[in-house]
Design a protein around this motif. Structure first.
Motif, mmCIF file in Angstrom:
data_model
loop_
_atom_site.group_PDB
_atom_site.id
_atom_site.type_symbol
_atom_site.label_atom_id
_atom_site.label_comp_id
_atom_site.label_asym_id
_atom_site.label_seq_id
_atom_site.Cartn_x
_atom_site.Cartn_y
_atom_site.Cartn_z
ATOM 1 N N UNK A 110 0.829 -1.196 0.000
ATOM 2 C CA UNK A 110 0.000 0.000 0.000
ATOM 3 C C UNK A 110 0.867 1.251 0.000
ATOM 4 N N UNK A 111 1.944 1.253 0.774
ATOM 5 C CA UNK A 111 2.842 2.407 0.783
ATOM 6 C C UNK A 111 3.417 2.677 -0.602
ATOM 7 N N UNK A 112 3.730 1.636 -1.346
ATOM 8 C CA UNK A 112 4.275 1.827 -2.694
ATOM 9 C C UNK A 112 3.215 2.392 -3.636
ATOM 10 N N UNK A 113 1.971 1.959 -3.467
ATOM 11 C CA UNK A 113 0.880 2.519 -4.260
ATOM 12 C C UNK A 113 0.716 4.005 -3.943
ATOM 13 N N UNK A 114 0.745 4.339 -2.667
ATOM 14 C CA UNK A 114 0.602 5.735 -2.268
ATOM 15 C C UNK A 114 1.785 6.576 -2.729
ATOM 16 N N UNK A 115 2.959 5.999 -2.713
ATOM 17 C CA UNK A 115 4.143 6.724 -3.214
ATOM 18 C C UNK A 115 3.976 7.071 -4.686
ATOM 19 N N UNK A 116 3.480 6.126 -5.479
ATOM 20 C CA UNK A 116 3.200 6.397 -6.890
ATOM 21 C C UNK A 116 2.186 7.524 -7.030
ATOM 22 N N UNK A 117 1.182 7.501 -6.176
ATOM 23 C CA UNK A 117 0.158 8.538 -6.197
ATOM 24 C C UNK A 117 0.760 9.906 -5.906
ATOM 25 N N UNK A 118 1.456 10.047 -4.786
ATOM 26 C CA UNK A 118 1.982 11.362 -4.399
ATOM 27 C C UNK A 118 2.981 11.902 -5.405
ATOM 28 N N UNK A 119 3.843 11.049 -5.928
ATOM 29 C CA UNK A 119 4.881 11.513 -6.841
ATOM 30 C C UNK A 119 4.388 11.651 -8.278
ATOM 31 N N UNK A 120 3.197 11.106 -8.566
ATOM 32 C CA UNK A 120 2.693 11.110 -9.937
ATOM 33 C C UNK A 120 1.956 12.366 -10.344
ATOM 34 N N UNK A 121 1.704 13.275 -9.376
ATOM 35 C CA UNK A 121 0.991 14.507 -9.699
ATOM 36 C C UNK A 121 1.364 15.557 -8.665
ATOM 37 N N UNK A 122 0.761 16.726 -8.780
ATOM 38 C CA UNK A 122 0.987 17.799 -7.801
ATOM 39 C C UNK A 122 -0.248 17.893 -6.911
ATOM 40 N N UNK A 123 -0.154 17.427 -5.672
ATOM 41 C CA UNK A 123 -1.335 17.391 -4.803
ATOM 42 C C UNK A 123 -1.627 18.698 -4.086
ATOM 43 N N UNK A 124 -0.999 19.792 -4.523
ATOM 44 C CA UNK A 124 -1.164 21.082 -3.843
ATOM 45 C C UNK A 124 -2.014 22.066 -4.640
ATOM 46 N N UNK A 125 -2.604 21.638 -5.746
ATOM 47 C CA UNK A 125 -3.186 22.589 -6.691
ATOM 48 C C UNK A 125 -4.678 22.816 -6.552
ATOM 49 N N UNK A 126 -5.314 22.204 -5.595
ATOM 50 C CA UNK A 126 -6.744 22.446 -5.418
ATOM 51 C C UNK A 126 -7.570 21.889 -6.554
ATOM 52 N N UNK A 127 -8.431 22.704 -7.129
ATOM 53 C CA UNK A 127 -9.377 22.249 -8.148
ATOM 54 C C UNK A 127 -8.788 22.321 -9.550
ATOM 55 N N UNK A 128 -7.599 21.801 -9.683
ATOM 56 C CA UNK A 128 -6.977 21.721 -11.005
ATOM 57 C C UNK A 128 -5.774 20.787 -10.925
ATOM 58 N N UNK A 129 -5.231 20.489 -12.097
ATOM 59 C CA UNK A 129 -3.964 19.785 -12.207
ATOM 60 C C UNK A 129 -3.292 20.321 -13.468
ATOM 61 N N UNK A 130 -2.263 21.159 -13.244
ATOM 62 C CA UNK A 130 -1.621 21.804 -14.364
ATOM 63 C C UNK A 130 -2.596 22.738 -15.072
ATOM 64 N N UNK A 131 -2.692 22.583 -16.390
ATOM 65 C CA UNK A 131 -3.601 23.422 -17.171
ATOM 66 C C UNK A 131 -5.034 22.899 -17.181
ATOM 67 N N UNK A 132 -5.254 21.728 -16.589
ATOM 68 C CA UNK A 132 -6.600 21.158 -16.501
ATOM 69 C C UNK A 132 -7.280 21.729 -15.267
ATOM 70 N N UNK A 133 -8.318 22.515 -15.481
ATOM 71 C CA UNK A 133 -8.949 23.225 -14.374
ATOM 72 C C UNK A 133 -10.383 22.764 -14.154
ATOM 73 N N UNK A 134 -10.745 22.616 -12.899
ATOM 74 C CA UNK A 134 -12.098 22.219 -12.541
ATOM 75 C C UNK A 134 -12.095 21.196 -11.424
ATOM 76 N N UNK A 135 -13.250 21.063 -10.780
ATOM 77 C CA UNK A 135 -13.357 20.139 -9.658
ATOM 78 C C UNK A 135 -13.129 18.685 -10.060
ATOM 79 N N UNK A 136 -13.331 18.370 -11.332
ATOM 80 C CA UNK A 136 -13.135 16.984 -11.779
ATOM 81 C C UNK A 136 -11.669 16.593 -11.841
#
Length: 217
Positions: A110-136
């Motif tokens: 489970x820790x390895x799955x979570x590590x992939x999750x945390x390192x695979x994106x930016x979890x600090x961006x709120x309702x967006x990810x990069x240029x993709x904006x919105x609650x989805x």
């Protein structure tokens, strides 16, 4: 309900789209493994639902990881039953794009799955990810048991310390128990396996998650 306000905050349940009583059509099988796309979680395995932004690239991270037995993309965390992709993109369902991950804990912890999750994106961006904006596109961990929930929260605390040291912001990831998961349409399942040059909005912070390293006294 397409007002841009719903792109920046989760819509109240009583104002969400009504959805439908029957699931939308999805792929019959996984494009990579050939398994039933709705296959159950076998005994001895575990499942978790993860939101890392656009689910096309997010799913590929996991199906390519040894120890992951099955993946599928869909919607969850909101109100509208059996939503479509178009409805979810309006922000009027409350859902975020998710990857269902079924993994073998004997091969991938489970820790390895979570590590992939945390390192695979930016979890600090709120309702967006990069240029993709919105609650989805919001970051989310939807746990299927209390052990996962506790582990995810503990990992978030440890990763936050690393992000702080790097001068980055606060984690905005939604960490809670899993609710209903609605499978996305066929064209979204294993999208990048069928469209290798297709859009992938996934990108991490470059900060290493300390899961797996001993904690300091």
């Amino acid at each position: 309900m397409s007002d841009p306000v719903w792109k920046s905050r989760i819509i109240p349940a009583d104002q969400a789209l009504p959805g439908r009583s029957t699931p939308v059509a999805t792929a019959p099988t996984h494009f990579v493994t050939g398994r039933d796309i709705r296959v159950g979680c076998p005994a001895g395995m575990a499942e978790i639902y993860l939101g890392l932004g656009c689910f096309w690239g997010a799913e590929r991270i996991f199906w390519e990881t040894p120890g992951v037995w099955h993946t599928a993309v869909g919607y969850g965390g909101g109100t509208t039953p059996n939503p479509t992709y178009a409805e979810t993109c309006t922000g009027a369902t409350g859902h975020t794009e998710l990857v269902r991950v079924v993994f073998d804990p004997d091969q991938l912890s489970l820790d390895q799955v979570l590590k992939l999750f945390w390192e695979g994106h930016d979890p600090t961006q709120g309702m967006r990810q990069g240029n993709d904006r919105g609650t989805q596109y919001r970051s989310a961990i939807y746990a299927t048991n209390a052990t996962q929930l506790a582990a995810a929260r503990a990992a978030a605390e440890r990763y936050q310390a690393e992000l702080d040291a790097a001068g980055l912001g606060a984690i905005t990831t939604e960490i809670t128990e899993a609710g209903p998961f609605y499978y996305a349409e066929q064209e979204h399942q294993q999208y990048l396996a069928r469209n290798p040059s297709g859009y992938c909005g996934i990108g991490g912070t470059g900060v290493v998650c300390p899961i797996g390293r001993p904690t300091t006294a």
